[in-house]
Motif scaffolding. Structure first.
Motif, PDB file in Angstrom:
ATOM      1  N   PRO A 284       0.807  -1.230   0.000  1.00 23.64           N
ATOM      2  CA  PRO A 284       0.000   0.000   0.000  1.00 23.64           C
ATOM      3  C   PRO A 284       0.835   1.273   0.000  1.00 23.64           C
ATOM      4  O   PRO A 284       0.363   2.319  -0.453  1.00 23.64           O
ATOM      5  N   GLU A 285       2.086   1.209   0.485  1.00 26.33           N
ATOM      6  CA  GLU A 285       2.927   2.408   0.528  1.00 26.33           C
ATOM      7  C   GLU A 285       3.318   2.880  -0.863  1.00 26.33           C
ATOM      8  O   GLU A 285       3.815   4.003  -1.034  1.00 26.33           O
ATOM      9  N   HIS A 286       3.082   2.047  -1.891  1.00 27.89           N
ATOM     10  CA  HIS A 286       3.352   2.441  -3.269  1.00 27.89           C
ATOM     11  C   HIS A 286       2.091   2.939  -3.976  1.00 27.89           C
ATOM     12  O   HIS A 286       2.098   3.104  -5.203  1.00 27.89           O
ATOM     13  N   ALA A 287       1.036   3.169  -3.217  1.00 28.40           N
ATOM     14  CA  ALA A 287      -0.205   3.686  -3.796  1.00 28.40           C
ATOM     15  C   ALA A 287      -0.776   4.765  -2.878  1.00 28.40           C
ATOM     16  O   ALA A 287      -1.919   4.699  -2.445  1.00 28.40           O
ATOM     17  N   VAL A 288       0.073   5.753  -2.564  1.00 25.93           N
ATOM     18  CA  VAL A 288      -0.337   6.816  -1.638  1.00 25.93           C
ATOM     19  C   VAL A 288      -0.132   8.215  -2.217  1.00 25.93           C
ATOM     20  O   VAL A 288      -0.539   9.198  -1.608  1.00 25.93           O
ATOM     21  N   GLU A 289       0.478   8.295  -3.395  1.00 21.34           N
ATOM     22  CA  GLU A 289       0.898   9.593  -3.901  1.00 21.34           C
ATOM     23  C   GLU A 289       0.663   9.692  -5.402  1.00 21.34           C
ATOM     24  O   GLU A 289       1.206   8.892  -6.176  1.00 21.34           O
TER      25      GLU A 289
ATOM     26  N   GLY B  99      -3.135   6.384  -8.994  1.00 18.27           N
ATOM     27  CA  GLY B  99      -3.863   5.614  -7.989  1.00 18.27           C
ATOM     28  C   GLY B  99      -3.307   5.780  -6.585  1.00 18.27           C
ATOM     29  O   GLY B  99      -2.095   5.641  -6.372  1.00 18.27           O
ATOM     30  N   VAL B 100      -4.165   6.091  -5.635  1.00 17.76           N
ATOM     31  CA  VAL B 100      -3.747   6.283  -4.234  1.00 17.76           C
ATOM     32  C   VAL B 100      -4.614   5.452  -3.289  1.00 17.76           C
ATOM     33  O   VAL B 100      -4.852   5.833  -2.143  1.00 17.76           O
ATOM     34  N   ASP B 101      -5.045   4.272  -3.751  1.00 20.55           N
ATOM     35  CA  ASP B 101      -5.957   3.444  -2.956  1.00 20.55           C
ATOM     36  C   ASP B 101      -5.327   2.939  -1.662  1.00 20.55           C
ATOM     37  O   ASP B 101      -6.033   2.556  -0.734  1.00 20.55           O
ATOM     38  N   GLY B 102      -4.000   2.928  -1.579  1.00 21.46           N
ATOM     39  CA  GLY B 102      -3.337   2.414  -0.380  1.00 21.46           C
ATOM     40  C   GLY B 102      -3.283   3.383   0.771  1.00 21.46           C
ATOM     41  O   GLY B 102      -2.962   2.990   1.910  1.00 21.46           O
ATOM     42  N   LEU B 103      -3.593   4.655   0.533  1.00 25.07           N
ATOM     43  CA  LEU B 103      -3.464   5.660   1.583  1.00 25.07           C
ATOM     44  C   LEU B 103      -4.359   5.361   2.787  1.00 25.07           C
ATOM     45  O   LEU B 103      -4.017   5.676   3.929  1.00 25.07           O
ATOM     46  N   GLY B 104      -5.505   4.728   2.524  1.00 29.56           N
ATOM     47  CA  GLY B 104      -6.437   4.427   3.611  1.00 29.56           C
ATOM     48  C   GLY B 104      -5.865   3.505   4.672  1.00 29.56           C
ATOM     49  O   GLY B 104      -6.307   3.530   5.832  1.00 29.56           O
TER      50      GLY B 104
END
Length: 259
Positions: free
Chosen positions: A219-224, A242-247
């Motif tokens: 998820p840290e690769h989908a935050v920005e 895509g920033v779906d991992g930020l949650g």
């Protein structure tokens, strides 16, 4: 409050961050061979929290409120992935604090492997069934939104998160698998095909307290925006938007600030 500024894209998500979150300290452990520790620290900062670097050989958790064990190839994955890291001095502190349900701990990829070796999570991670390293954006279903790391999502929703692994096949005996299913401890499940042979398409699980979560994708690769997947489960996004991992990271911050 001081928060990490995205390198590309909108500041909207950062501007909306609760100023109280900056007081939440999330430690990220570095082992010899860790690759994604800096990425995890940045994800915490983008979510609004304070990232704290932790060294595997230390005995001090530095008063952190939660811990992330990041991806990589700790100790070169010698013996088994995560098998040596499980005996690191800092893991003694983490295991003691997490086993009772108080300390939230997230294991990402190699970190998931470490958590199974430390018996904080059941089962084990073995070579992908096709015996190849896998790197792709992966769609996941959120099966449990009540853990310390998933409350920002709705149960049944989906996310798109990158994955990269060679020891990503989750295995366990049938009794353990039935127990995980029956107790609602499957947190993420692969959607659109099983990429590595994991039993029952399991991509992530939690312990009985819901404070410890292991997840194979990153998820840290989908935050920005500008550095994430090309797609999102929540609608159309720009290239790498895509920033779906930020949650994952906002979930634990919100839980801790509201406890």
């Amino acid at each position: 409050m001081s928060v990490e500024v995205p390198l590309i894209g909108s500041l909207t998500d950062v501007d909306a961050v609760d100023s109280n979150l900056s007081g939440i300290r999330v430690g990220v452990v570095t082992f010899p061979g860790s690759l994604d520790d800096r990425d995890a620290l940045r994800a915490v900062r983008l979510a609004g929290g304070t990232g704290v670097a932790l060294w595997h050989a230390d005995h001090d958790l530095k008063d952190v409120d939660a811990v992330i064990i990041p991806g990589g190839f700790s100790y070169g994955d010698y013996l088994r992935a995560g098998a040596i890291s499980r005996f690191a001095p800092l893991m003694e502190q983490i295991t003691a604090a997490a086993s009772g349900g108080s300390l939230p701990v997230l294991g990402i990829c190699n970190g998931f492997q470490v958590l199974t070796e430390a018996h904080l999570l059941p089962g084990s991670m073995i070579k992908n069934n096709h015996l190849h390293f896998l790197c792709r954006d992966q769609r996941l279903a959120v099966e449990n939104s009540t853990t310390a790391w998933t409350s920002s999502y709705s149960e049944g929703s989906e996310v798109v998160i990158p994955m990269k692994n060679q020891d990503g096949q989750f295995v366990a005996d049938e009794h353990t698998l039935d127990e995980l299913e029956g107790e609602g401890r499957v947190v993420f499940r692969y959607v659109g095909g099983n990429p590595n042979g994991s039993r029952r398409d399991i991509a992530g699980i939690t312990n009985k307290h819901g404070n410890v979560v292991g997840l194979m994708p990153h998820p840290e690769h989908a935050v920005e925006a500008g550095f994430g997947p090309d797609s999102s489960a929540f609608g159309e996004v720009d290239v790498r938007g895509g920033v779906d991992g930020l949650g994952i990271f906002t979930s634990v911050l919100q839980k801790l600030v509201n406890k």
